[in-house]
Scaffold this active site. Structure first.
Site, PDB file in Angstrom:
ATOM      1  N   LYS A   1      -4.604 -11.266   0.616  1.00  0.00           N
ATOM      2  CA  LYS A   1      -5.778 -10.598   0.045  1.00  0.00           C
ATOM      3  C   LYS A   1      -6.962 -11.566   0.018  1.00  0.00           C
ATOM      4  O   LYS A   1      -6.767 -12.774  -0.022  1.00  0.00           O
ATOM      5  CB  LYS A   1      -5.477 -10.164  -1.401  1.00  0.00           C
ATOM      6  CG  LYS A   1      -4.540  -8.985  -1.533  1.00  0.00           C
ATOM      7  CD  LYS A   1      -4.412  -8.572  -2.986  1.00  0.00           C
ATOM      8  CE  LYS A   1      -3.450  -7.411  -3.145  1.00  0.00           C
ATOM      9  NZ  LYS A   1      -3.933  -6.151  -2.539  1.00  0.00           N
TER      10      LYS A   1
ATOM     11  N   ARG B   1       5.560  -0.122  -2.217  1.00  0.00           N
ATOM     12  CA  ARG B   1       6.442   0.943  -1.727  1.00  0.00           C
ATOM     13  C   ARG B   1       7.775   0.381  -1.243  1.00  0.00           C
ATOM     14  O   ARG B   1       8.794   1.057  -1.268  1.00  0.00           O
ATOM     15  CB  ARG B   1       5.722   1.747  -0.640  1.00  0.00           C
ATOM     16  CG  ARG B   1       5.274   0.929   0.538  1.00  0.00           C
ATOM     17  CD  ARG B   1       4.203   1.607   1.363  1.00  0.00           C
ATOM     18  NE  ARG B   1       2.869   1.475   0.772  1.00  0.00           N
ATOM     19  CZ  ARG B   1       1.768   1.989   1.307  1.00  0.00           C
ATOM     20  NH1 ARG B   1       1.839   2.687   2.427  1.00  0.00           N
ATOM     21  NH2 ARG B   1       0.599   1.819   0.735  1.00  0.00           N
TER      22      ARG B   1
HETATM   23  N1  BES Z   1      -1.209  -3.775  -5.677  1.00  0.00           N
HETATM   24  C1  BES Z   1      -1.941  -3.280  -4.565  1.00  0.00           C
HETATM   25  C2  BES Z   1      -2.788  -2.071  -4.904  1.00  0.00           C
HETATM   26  C3  BES Z   1      -4.054  -2.311  -5.660  1.00  0.00           C
HETATM   27  C4  BES Z   1      -5.179  -2.775  -5.019  1.00  0.00           C
HETATM   28  C5  BES Z   1      -4.129  -2.003  -6.999  1.00  0.00           C
HETATM   29  C6  BES Z   1      -6.356  -2.948  -5.722  1.00  0.00           C
HETATM   30  C7  BES Z   1      -5.304  -2.167  -7.694  1.00  0.00           C
HETATM   31  C8  BES Z   1      -6.417  -2.639  -7.064  1.00  0.00           C
HETATM   32  C9  BES Z   1      -0.991  -2.883  -3.455  1.00  0.00           C
HETATM   33  O1  BES Z   1       0.161  -3.645  -3.335  1.00  0.00           O
HETATM   34  C10 BES Z   1      -1.740  -3.053  -2.173  1.00  0.00           C
HETATM   35  O2  BES Z   1      -2.064  -4.153  -1.847  1.00  0.00           O
HETATM   36  N2  BES Z   1      -2.000  -1.940  -1.497  1.00  0.00           N
HETATM   37  C11 BES Z   1      -2.749  -1.977  -0.287  1.00  0.00           C
HETATM   38  C12 BES Z   1      -2.091  -1.023   0.666  1.00  0.00           C
HETATM   39  C13 BES Z   1      -2.639  -1.102   2.077  1.00  0.00           C
HETATM   40  C14 BES Z   1      -2.270  -2.420   2.695  1.00  0.00           C
HETATM   41  C15 BES Z   1      -2.072   0.036   2.870  1.00  0.00           C
HETATM   42  C16 BES Z   1      -4.191  -1.545  -0.596  1.00  0.00           C
HETATM   43  O3  BES Z   1      -4.377  -0.649  -1.412  1.00  0.00           O
HETATM   44  O4  BES Z   1      -5.088  -2.165  -0.058  1.00  0.00           O
HETATM   45 MN    MN Z   2      -0.158  -5.369  -2.152  1.00  0.00          MN
END
Ligand code: BES
Ligand code: MN
Ligand code: ZN
Length: 501
Positions: A280, A354
């Site tokens: 990230k 997931r």
């Molecule tokens: N924990 C995150 C989701 C999230 C992101 C929650 C920002 C709150 C704020 C999750 O594990 C994630 O990183 N999801 C990705 C999925 C994508 C790679 C398909 C996302 O939402 O960017």
């Molecule tokens: Mn994630």
């Protein structure tokens, strides 16, 4: 703090403070008028001078009024009476609690639940009062060496109800409010802890403590070796990238008959989500300590259910690990085998939630559940779609979805349904495995649920995406404890259904 329920005349209250509402423009509530009469019109003359318009959130503290037995009267503005809704009621409660806490009344009698809120019962107003009061006073200062101290904090608040016939209902509503508020607080505390303290091992210890606190709760913790034995290949692939060992937490609450099918709650317990190799960006990455808010919420809900001794059976499952980049971490393109036997091509290691949830959802089958509800900070896309007001709700059973939507409306912890049409499944196609773990840019919250739906075919299932609702960002950064109110309300409603033949 102590909450009492009482019925009685306002002018007869021997207390540090009597709290009454004033509507805009300059209109005393019924109780306020009574109080005013007892003072020989003192209060109304002060209002006429223009000191209290009645605007929402306004306050005026009056001392030593004649004809009363209390030290102070707190007038609190409630806005226009016609517009006095759920939201304004909560604002008023917050204002009352903050003002009392800051102005030296260590106890008070509040004539606030008597005010009319459109479509809401007395029980609702009392429960909501307790929950909002806890929310207002909540601080997370465990890790500060200098704590803010209040010289004369509010210790006891008495909620006035219209008549003696309302006492039983009121007292029950206080108990409900306290259980929900403490469940919320438990969830907030866990979630606000940083990733270096709140590890999977720490979460497991907290679960074990819950089992020690309540006789009706049993706890079992699986370690990495046991998960390998079972074949939780998807969960373990995420855990591999971290030095912290993973944990799989099971809590069983036995409140119903032995043979009664349980409701299973599954909470995402990623104690820190750096994204893994699909790292990230640095901006606000600290907030990914909140990626275990699903876990915190299902634990808080279990605590509330146990506290209320709800007559039903409940199982809480928490798959927990960290998602970090490492030489051993998942790489884009890796293919893993889930507990269900289905294979998954990991195209983005940041879609890890997931991967841990799918194994927990398969594990849930062994309980032959009445229903399974998973709760997860799953997608940024859900925040884009619904913002921070509503949790995303999807599933494979409309009655279950409708019950959860209703529980959200009742508790003020609202959810909103997103569609889970079969067509969305196409976005998860993989050339090399049974499915990919991401579905492209479009409809990200839905394709995440579509992924989960492939592991929930054997039971009624709903999924709450709480990425937008579980915490606040900015200068009020902190966990909200959502969706503990929604889930607890759902369980209370289910228990009442079980009791009524
Ligand atoms: N924990 C995150 C989701 C999230 C992101 C929650 C920002 C709150 C704020 C999750 O594990 C994630 O990183 N999801 C990705 C999925 C994508 C790679 C398909 C996302 O939402 O960017
Ligand atoms: Mn994630
Ligand atoms: Zn995550």
């Amino acid at each position: 703090m102590d909450f009492l329920v009482k019925s009685g005349l306002p002018e007869k209250q021997r207390t540090a403070c009597v709290v009454v509402g004033v509507f805009e423009p300059r209109r005393l509530s019924e109780v306020g008028e009574r109080l005013d009469e007892a003072t020989g019109g003192q209060i109304s003359s002060i209002i006429k001078r223009g000191d209290m318009e009645g605007r929402l959130g306004q306050t005026l503290l009056l001392h030593n009024l004649p004809g009363l037995m209390c030290d102070r009267v707190l007038l609190v503005g409630c806005g226009r009476e016609r517009e006095f809704n759920d939201r304004n009621y909560k604002t008023v409660v917050g204002t009352v609690i903050r003002t009392l806490n800051d102005t030296g009344s260590m106890e008070a009698v509040a004539y606030i639940p008597e005010l009319n809120v459109k479509g809401r019962s007395l029980a609702w107003k009392v429960t909501q009062f307790v929950v909002s009061a806890y929310d207002t006073l909540y601080r997370f200062d465990e890790l500060k060496t200098k704590k803010e101290t209040i010289r004369r904090p509010l210790r006891k608040i008495t909620l006035a109800v219209p008549s003696r016939r309302d006492l039983t209902e009121g007292e029950h509503a206080v108990l409900e409010g306290l259980s929900i508020a403490e469940g919320i607080q438990f969830a907030k505390d866990l979630a606000n802890l940083p990733g270096n303290i709140c590890t999977p091992t720490y979460l497991a210890e907290q679960a074990q403590q819950l089992a020690e606190e309540y006789d009706a709760i049993d706890c079992e913790i699986l370690d990495q070796a046991q998960m390998e034995e079972l074949g939780m290949g998807a969960l373990l692939s995420v855990a591999k990238g971290s030095e912290q060992p993973p944990r799989f937490i099971t809590l069983e609450y036995h409140g119903g008959e032995g043979n009664e099918k349980p409701i299973v709650l599954v909470g995402k317990g990623i104690t820190f989500d750096a994204g893994g190799i699909s790292l990230k960006p640095a901006h606000q990455m600290d907030e990914m300590k909140y990626d275990m808010c699903g876990a915190a919420a299902v634990l808080g809900t279990l605590k509330a259910a146990a506290e209320l001794e709800l007559p039903l059976n409940l199982v809480v499952l928490v798959p927990s690990c960290e998602n970090l980049p490492d030489g051993r971490a998942n790489k884009p393109g890796d293919i893993v085998t889930s507990l269900s036997g289905q294979t998954i091509e990991i195209l983005n290691t940041d879609a890890e939630g997931r991967l841990i949830l799918c194994d927990a959802l398969t594990y849930a089958e062994r309980y032959q559940p009445e229903a399974v509800i998973d709760v997860a900070t799953l997608t940024g896309a859900c925040v884009v779609a619904l913002g921070r007001e509503a949790s995303g709700l999807l599933g494979n059973n409309s009655p279950l979805i409708n019950d959860l939507l209703a529980a959200g409306r009742e508790s003020g912890d609202r959810a909103w349904e997103l569609p889970l049409f079969d067509e969305y499944q196409d976005q998860l196609k993989s050339n090399f495995a049974d499915m990919a773990n991401i579905g492209g840019r479009e409809a990200g919250a839905i394709t995440a649920a579509a992924f989960l739906s492939r592991f929930t075919k054997k039971y009624r299932w709903a999924h709450l995406d709480i990425a937008g609702t579980a915490w606040r960002s900015g200068d009020k950064k902190g966990a909200t404890g959502r969706p503990v109110p929604l889930l607890t309300r759902y369980l209370i409603d289910r228990s009442e259904e079980l009791l009524e033949p």
